[in-house]
Design a protein around this motif. Structure first.
Motif, short mmCIF file in Angstrom:
data_model
loop_
_atom_site.label_atom_id
_atom_site.label_comp_id
_atom_site.label_asym_id
_atom_site.label_seq_id
_atom_site.Cartn_x
_atom_site.Cartn_y
_atom_site.Cartn_z
N UNK A 269 0.82 -1.20 0.00
CA UNK A 269 0.00 0.00 0.00
C UNK A 269 0.86 1.25 0.00
N UNK A 270 1.97 1.22 0.70
CA UNK A 270 2.84 2.40 0.77
C UNK A 270 3.49 2.70 -0.58
N UNK A 271 3.92 1.68 -1.30
CA UNK A 271 4.53 1.96 -2.60
C UNK A 271 3.47 2.40 -3.61
N UNK A 272 2.24 1.91 -3.46
CA UNK A 272 1.16 2.37 -4.35
C UNK A 272 0.87 3.84 -4.11
N UNK A 273 0.82 4.26 -2.85
CA UNK A 273 0.58 5.67 -2.54
C UNK A 273 1.76 6.52 -2.99
N UNK A 274 2.97 6.02 -2.85
CA UNK A 274 4.14 6.77 -3.28
C UNK A 274 4.14 6.98 -4.79
N UNK A 275 3.78 5.96 -5.55
CA UNK A 275 3.70 6.11 -7.00
C UNK A 275 2.59 7.08 -7.39
N UNK A 276 1.50 7.06 -6.65
CA UNK A 276 0.40 7.98 -6.95
C UNK A 276 0.81 9.42 -6.67
N UNK A 277 1.55 9.65 -5.58
CA UNK A 277 2.02 11.00 -5.28
C UNK A 277 3.00 11.50 -6.32
N UNK A 278 3.72 10.60 -6.98
CA UNK A 278 4.64 10.98 -8.06
C UNK A 278 3.95 11.02 -9.41
N UNK A 279 2.61 10.97 -9.40
CA UNK A 279 1.78 11.06 -10.61
C UNK A 279 1.97 9.87 -11.54
N UNK A 280 2.42 8.74 -11.01
CA UNK A 280 2.50 7.50 -11.79
C UNK A 280 1.25 6.67 -11.49
N UNK A 281 0.15 7.11 -12.05
CA UNK A 281 -1.14 6.51 -11.69
C UNK A 281 -1.27 5.08 -12.23
N UNK A 282 -0.67 4.80 -13.36
CA UNK A 282 -0.74 3.44 -13.90
C UNK A 282 -0.02 2.45 -13.01
N UNK A 283 1.20 2.78 -12.60
CA UNK A 283 1.95 1.89 -11.71
C UNK A 283 1.26 1.74 -10.36
N UNK A 284 0.72 2.85 -9.82
CA UNK A 284 0.03 2.78 -8.54
C UNK A 284 -1.20 1.88 -8.64
N UNK A 285 -1.94 1.98 -9.72
CA UNK A 285 -3.12 1.13 -9.90
C UNK A 285 -2.71 -0.33 -10.07
N UNK A 286 -1.58 -0.58 -10.74
CA UNK A 286 -1.12 -1.96 -10.90
C UNK A 286 -0.76 -2.57 -9.55
N UNK A 287 -0.08 -1.80 -8.69
CA UNK A 287 0.22 -2.28 -7.34
C UNK A 287 -1.07 -2.55 -6.56
N UNK A 288 -2.05 -1.67 -6.71
CA UNK A 288 -3.31 -1.85 -6.01
C UNK A 288 -4.04 -3.10 -6.49
N UNK A 289 -4.00 -3.36 -7.79
CA UNK A 289 -4.65 -4.56 -8.32
C UNK A 289 -3.95 -5.82 -7.83
N UNK A 290 -2.62 -5.81 -7.81
CA UNK A 290 -1.89 -6.97 -7.30
C UNK A 290 -2.22 -7.21 -5.83
N UNK A 291 -2.29 -6.15 -5.05
CA UNK A 291 -2.64 -6.30 -3.64
C UNK A 291 -4.06 -6.82 -3.48
N UNK A 292 -4.97 -6.35 -4.32
CA UNK A 292 -6.35 -6.84 -4.27
C UNK A 292 -6.42 -8.33 -4.57
N UNK A 293 -5.71 -8.76 -5.59
CA UNK A 293 -5.70 -10.18 -5.93
C UNK A 293 -5.04 -11.01 -4.82
N UNK A 294 -4.01 -10.46 -4.20
CA UNK A 294 -3.34 -11.16 -3.10
C UNK A 294 -4.28 -11.33 -1.92
N UNK A 295 -5.00 -10.27 -1.56
CA UNK A 295 -5.95 -10.34 -0.45
C UNK A 295 -7.08 -11.32 -0.78
N UNK A 296 -7.57 -11.26 -2.01
CA UNK A 296 -8.65 -12.17 -2.40
C UNK A 296 -8.20 -13.63 -2.34
#
Length: 321
Positions: A269-296
């Motif tokens: 979650x921290x690296x996803x937020x860090x990428x989002x703050x650096x305006x790398x929305x695609x990478x941040x969303x990819x990290x979020x999707x991977x985390x979602x699949x991991x939790x599921x």
């Protein structure tokens, strides 16, 4: 003729509809729930779909030779996911994945042991039991960001922890002490959650069961392992499941206690937020999707293996055909 009409009316009422053709109970339920479902679709469904779209969206920047301006080209593909696993940020991603997993396993394991012990203590008929229960609720009631600030003061270089240990450990710096500080703070805050749920399960066990075991000569450990744990198991499994899902998405405690971009405590979650703050929305969303699949995946395996009755359907009787 009147008897046939009455029978037909009763049959239609049993089917959930009136003779005048008014809506059935199921349709009424759909109408009543539709505003809530619409709000959930707007609040949850739209962000999820947008995150999935951004995860497959890649942007490349180049200078237009004719105009001299910087232009951005958008395309869709698996580039954000391949960069996460094999790109320049792969080591950071796998480190965050490892931190997330170790935090989950160690923290939840310690919390289960301490929570069950707390529940057993609170369940005993001793004086001041209500005061003990209220005191145990305090850490859980404190917001996570506030508890992170409190523990940051405890783990300061001249804080209480070093004074008690007579040492000079850099708890809030990057390293293994920082990882231990996050585990300690998370255990202190959320062990009461498991303790309260287990206490609720203990209160449903009849006292006659323990009296019968005592008459049969069962020791305290046998009563605990053969009676308490099996009867508390459904509640304990649900509590552990909720804690697993909570720790897997942990962000605020290590962010406030240790700080951002610290490799020893950085989570997905921290690296996803860090990428989002650096305006790398695609990478941040990819990290979020991977985390979602991991939790599921973790939740599915946990429910299928241990049989967590999250919806409370195991005790329902199936209607006779």
């Amino acid at each position: 003729m009147a008897t046939a009409t009455t029978t037909k009316t009763q049959a239609s009422r049993q089917a959930g509809r009136t003779p005048t053709g008014r809506m059935t109970k199921s349709r009424l339920a759909v109408v009543l729930l539709s505003p809530t479902m619409l709000c959930l679709a707007l609040v949850i469904g739209y962000p999820v779909v947008s995150a999935l779209r951004l995860a497959f969206q890649m942007q490349s920047e180049r200078i237009d030779k004719t105009t001299g301006f910087l232009t951005t080209t958008t395309s869709f593909g698996l580039g954000n996911f391949t960069d996460a696993f094999t790109g320049d940020e792969a080591s950071r991603f796998f480190n965050a994945f490892w931190n997330t997993t170790t935090f989950t396993v160690v923290s939840v394991g310690i919390e289960v042991v301490i929570g069950v012990a707390m529940a057993l203590v609170m369940h005993q008929a001793v004086r001041g039991r209500a005061l003990v229960r209220a005191a145990i609720l305090v850490p859980w009631a404190i917001p996570t960001a506030i508890s992170g600030l409190l523990w940051r003061w405890v783990f300061a270089s001249d804080g209480i922890a070093n004074n008690l240990l007579h040492a000079h450990v850099l708890w809030t710096a990057d390293g293994f002490p920082a990882w231990c500080a996050v585990v300690i703070a998370d255990t202190w805050k959320t062990a009461p959650f498991i303790g309260l749920l287990v206490l609720a399960g203990l209160q449903t066990i009849p006292a006659e069961v323990y009296e019968a075991a005592r008459l049969d000569g069962a020791s305290g450990w046998k009563s605990f392992s053969r009676i308490t744990l099996p009867l508390v198991r459904p509640v304990l499994v649900v509590a552990v499941l909720f804690r697993l899902l909570d720790v897997l998405r942990m962000f605020d405690l290590p962010y406030v206690l240790i700080g951002p971009r610290k490799g020893s405590v950085e989570t997905l979650t921290m690296i996803a937020v860090d990428e989002m703050q650096n305006l790398h929305f695609g990478a941040a969303s990819a990290y979020a999707v991977v985390l979602f699949l991991y939790i599921a995946a973790v939740a599915t395996v946990f429910v299928s293996v241990l049989g967590a009755d999250v919806l409370g359907t195991s005790g329902r009787k199936r209607p006779a055909r």
